[in-house]
Design an enzyme around this catalytic site. Structure first.
Site, mmCIF file in Angstrom:
data_model
loop_
_atom_site.group_PDB
_atom_site.id
_atom_site.type_symbol
_atom_site.label_atom_id
_atom_site.label_comp_id
_atom_site.label_asym_id
_atom_site.label_seq_id
_atom_site.Cartn_x
_atom_site.Cartn_y
_atom_site.Cartn_z
ATOM 1 N N GLN A 246 0.832 -1.206 0.000
ATOM 2 C CA GLN A 246 0.000 0.000 0.000
ATOM 3 C C GLN A 246 0.866 1.255 0.000
ATOM 4 O OE1 GLN A 246 -2.993 -2.094 3.129
ATOM 5 N NE2 GLN A 246 -3.425 0.071 2.823
ATOM 6 N N ARG A 393 -8.654 -0.507 8.041
ATOM 7 C CA ARG A 393 -9.642 0.433 7.527
ATOM 8 C C ARG A 393 -9.983 1.487 8.568
ATOM 9 N NH1 ARG A 393 -14.295 -1.131 3.108
ATOM 10 N NH2 ARG A 393 -14.605 0.998 2.441
ATOM 11 N N CYS A 394 -8.939 2.074 9.126
ATOM 12 C CA CYS A 394 -9.166 3.125 10.112
ATOM 13 C C CYS A 394 -7.926 3.966 10.210
ATOM 14 C CB CYS A 394 -9.554 2.523 11.446
ATOM 15 S SG CYS A 394 -8.314 2.518 12.711
ATOM 16 N N GLU A 763 -12.984 4.950 5.337
ATOM 17 C CA GLU A 763 -13.073 4.162 6.566
ATOM 18 C C GLU A 763 -14.184 4.610 7.500
ATOM 19 O OE1 GLU A 763 -9.422 6.495 8.653
ATOM 20 O OE2 GLU A 763 -9.140 4.875 7.255
#
Ligand code: CDP
Length: 809
Positions: A246, A393-394, A763
């Site tokens: 990523q 996802r945060c 998110e």
């Protein structure tokens, strides 16, 4: 490298801005053929995905490629007495077996630095520290030969007692990392807020509620596991790496620092990625061993984790043990928050947080409420588990913070006998208080919490549901209504406070317009399914009037894309999205000079109109962006250079603070404890929207990822550190069958500092959904005396709670 012990969080000053107006209409300024912001443009990437023509790491096949398979530990804590590789090496097709000793001999590569300036074993020499730890790696000509030979490696272990509970670990009776100078499992202590002020607020509080809340270890479970193809060319002294990354540029820098290979001799290519969710930010041992395997053999080497390896060894998030206290005055006005948290790091602090924030952005814990003071403390602890701390996802621990504050506010409302919606509306930060500075130092850029909650209440008929609940409760039928009014913080970040290993968290875009008016844009971020090829093109289309279809977007190749910190924590829109707009504006400024030259007028005589410069008051005298692009290479003013391109490295002046209000309705079966999420309304506000269809997709997927930890997902270890949930039969990932119909609504409160008023969105739903679901389930049982249940709230937990509180005995 900086040490993170005993940190007190501080924040730099951010520029003042005024709050923006809230609307609910998506702004569209360009026609369909341009397809700028606001259009529901179909995703440019989808034709290749739906035809099975994506190019993922496992699709890469290089001539002479070898395959790597990893031998993993069956123990969570054990001495390694010996590793016998003879039988494996004797198997036809096996090329090498790499052990920790080999890595040590290759220049102390048996340990690597983590992104949090800790160290982590790559391959162990004396001791294994967690179940499924990488012990050695077999390299062979075929994947199946490597896997078979793995079974022939004989490792002699002497099992040791493991410590898996961080509270137990803090007693330091078993030292997890005895390779460290300090013989303790306590890794770091971090605090934010003001303890003395908080103590004073609590001393005069009329009401205090206290709760222990555990957010268990969970796994990102992306469809594609982690993997790499490393291709070292001995002649060119060049390392080419295909990697599920990523953050390819940051990984290139880390690889250069660790391996000593000069950075210009490393190319990292992140091709298509099948979901990242934070799990593809850290560097895992498998990557390092794979790269070493290519160095050693001089051949390309592929390593792809299988599903069980992925589920047992990496990509773990949460694992926060929280004790929270919330204070209110006699009128029910929330005043103070005190939070103590144990962060279970596993065997290394390998979280992918910004370096100065070992607990991520957890200090956003005061949420949507104007508290007078907060005292927030986190202690990091080693245990015999794989490293955790993935920002699943945060935005770095925001999920934990939001779950805690939204549960606590609900408990307080119920304790005071107040309706949870009315209680929130009374306590919110008001729209005219933005920009709002929280007592932990954040400056919320814009917001209108009341508008979002009122809209959600109207969509779901909140008053009608409360009536229905009362009527059903009288008949012994249990339904609950849960609210979560969350404040997110995304877009890391302003360079003054945000860096990873010293590299500032800006992000970048480079745009080149070709003579025929087509364009290529390269960015420092890396999509893993979010649709960047479409939305970045729409941003540039909005700014330049070029059709989005004419703009090719590329990310993920460190040889071609400008340096960036990657995609995670919903940072792409606030950083590279902003850079794309700023680079396009630089191009427009040059285009204006060319247009003035071509039209033989002064620049001040020109105005921009969607895709052209026209003479003010004389719109027929115009040059379209395509005409200007052609002139940039054929007929440009003599005093400026040819070409039409620009690069921008955007350092955001502040983070963006998306928000939303979610309302969930559950029905509980008192006989079985079954939980049915009957309705779920989600009102999100991410400022101006680039592509409503993509935003809705992000929210629907994110809500299912919020349902997952609320009801199903938990990585469980036994007392010996064995992972009891290491297969998909035990680790319950929800499917469409378990997901309710998500009902979406929106408000639009632009970010005042972002170039086009957008905030991140990816998110928000994963952050906001779990407390709404947990609050609904507890709401259904509050009148029975149930105050709190930790997620995942399974039918067993509900069944047990009902039995303990006199239902169904
Ligand atoms: O960093 P990441 O791409 O995961 O998150 P994001 O910035 O929240 O963006 C997720 C997707 O939603 C991207 O394709 C964005 O361009 C899109 N988006 C949008 O269309 N409008 C917004 N206001 C925010 C995001």
């Amino acid at each position: 490298m900086p040490q993170l012990n005993d940190r007190v969080e501080t924040h730099s000053r951010v520029p003042d801005t005024a709050n923006a107006e809230t609307t609910d209409t998506v702004v569209i300024k360009t026609p369909e053929k341009v397809c700028g912001m606001g259009h529901r443009m179909k995703r440019k990437e989808d034709p290749r995905f739906i035809q099975g023509k994506g190019r993922f790491v496992d699709d890469i096949k290089l001539p002479g490629m070898l395959y790597m398979s990893i031998v993993r530990s069956p123990y969570a804590h054990a001495k390694i007495l010996s590793i016998d590789t003879k039988a494996a090496l004797a198997m036809p097709g096996v090329v090498a077996v790499i052990t920790g000793q080999d890595l040590k001999a290759a220049g102390n590569l048996h340990y690597m630095p983590t992104l949090m300036s800790d160290t982590q074993p790559v391959l162990p020499i004396d001791k294994v520290l967690y179940y499924a730890q990488e012990v050695c790696a077999v390299i062979a000509t075929e994947r199946y030969i490597a896997a078979d030979a793995r079974e022939l490696v004989v490792v002699d272990y002497e099992p040791l007692q493991a410590v898996v509970d961080p509270h137990q670990a803090l007693k330091d009776e078993i030292i997890v990392r005895d390779d460290k100078e300090k013989k303790t499992n306590h890794v770091w202590h971090w605090s934010a807020g003001d303890k003395a002020a908080t103590d004073a607020v609590f001393a005069r509080a009329a009401h205090v509620v206290k709760e222990k809340i555990y957010l268990p270890r969970i796994h990102v479970c992306s469809i594609e596991t982690c993997g790499m193809v490393a291709n070292y060319d001995k002649v060119r002294e060049h390392m080419q790496i295909y990697m599920t990354s990523q953050a390819p540029h940051a990984h290139r820098t880390v690889f250069a620092l660790v391996s000593g290979i000069p950075e210009h001799k490393i190319q990292i290519i992140s091709p298509d990625i099948g979901g990242g969710f934070g799990g593809k930010v850290p560097v895992y041992p498998g990557y390092v061993v794979c790269a070493v395997a290519s160095l050693v053999t001089g051949k390309p080497v592929k390593w792809i984790e299988d599903r069980s390896e992925n589920l047992q060894a990496d990509s773990f998030a949460r694992d926060y043990h929280i004790t929270a206290e919330l204070a209110a005055d006699a009128n029910g006005k929330l005043t103070g928050l005190r939070v103590k948290t144990i962060s279970d790091c596993g065997v290394a602090d390998a979280a992918a947080n910004p370096s100065k924030f070992p607990a991520g952005l957890y200090s956003i814990a005061t949420g949507s409420y104007p508290l007078e003071a907060a005292d927030i403390v986190v202690d990091g602890v080693y245990t015999n588990k794989p490293p955790g701390g993935v920002a699943y996802r945060c935005s770095f621990r925001v999920t934990e913070a939001v779950h805690m504050i939204e549960r606590m506010v609900d408990i307080m409302a119920h304790d005071l006998g107040r309706d949870p919606a009315e209680f929130r509306l009374a306590n919110f930060i008001k729209a005219d208080q933005f920009p709002y500075k929280s007592c932990t130092g954040w400056v919320y850029d814009s917001g209108n919490y009341e508008a979002a909650l009122l809209k959600a209440m109207a969509m779901i008929d909140y008053a009608g549901l409360r009536k229905e609940q009362l009527e059903k409760r009288a008949r012994g039928v249990l339904m609950g209504i849960g609210i979560s009014s969350f404040t997110e913080v995304v877009g890391a970040g302003p360079a003054a406070d945000f860096d990873i290993l010293g590299i500032k968290m800006f992000d970048s875009a480079e745009i080149r317009i070709h003579p025929t008016g087509k364009a290529i844009a390269r960015l420092g971020t890396k999509s893993q399914g979010q649709g960047h090829e479409t939305t970045y093109a729409q941003i540039i289309a909005e700014e330049l009037g070029l059709p989005a279809a004419d703009i090719q977007v590329e990310e993920g190749d460190t040889d071609t894309a400008p340096y960036g910190l990657g995609t995670y924590a919903s940072r792409s829109t606030p950083t590279s999205g902003a850079a794309a707009a700023m680079a396009a504006r630089k191009i427009r400024a040059k285009a204006k000079k060319i247009a003035a030259y071509l039209l033989e007028v002064g620049e001040d005589d020109l105005e921009w109109n969607v895709d052209r410069f026209q003479v003010k008051g004389s719109p027929d005298q115009k040059k379209t962006i395509q005409e200007i692009a052609f002139a940039a290479y054929t007929n440009h003013p003599p005093d400026i250079q040819a070409g039409l391109e620009a690069t921008d490295y955007y350092n955001p002046p502040n983070l963006t603070f998306p928000f939303g209000s979610y309302i969930c309705v559950v029905d509980l079966d008192t006989g079985t404890g079954q939980i049915k999420v009957r309705r779920f309304v989600a009102v999100d506000d991410c400022g101006h929207i680039i592509n409503p269809m993509i935003v809705e997709g992000q929210i629907e997927g994110g809500l299912t990822m919020g349902l997952a930890p609320a009801l199903f997902e938990e990585i469980v270890y036994d007392e010996n550190g064995q992972n009891l949930t290491g297969t998909m039969a035990d680790y319950l990932v929800p499917t469409a069958v378990e997901s309710p119909k998500w009902e979406l609504g929106k408000t639009i409160t632009p970010s005042p500092h972002h170039p086009f008023g957008a905030k991140g969105v990816g998110e928000s739903p994963t952050v906001g959904a779990p407390p709404a679901i947990a609050n609904a389930i507890v709401d259904a049982m509050w009148h029975l005396g149930v105050r709190h249940l930790d997620i995942p709230i399974t039918p067993q937990k509900v069944w047990k709670a009902l039995r303990e509180h006199g239902v169904g005995n």
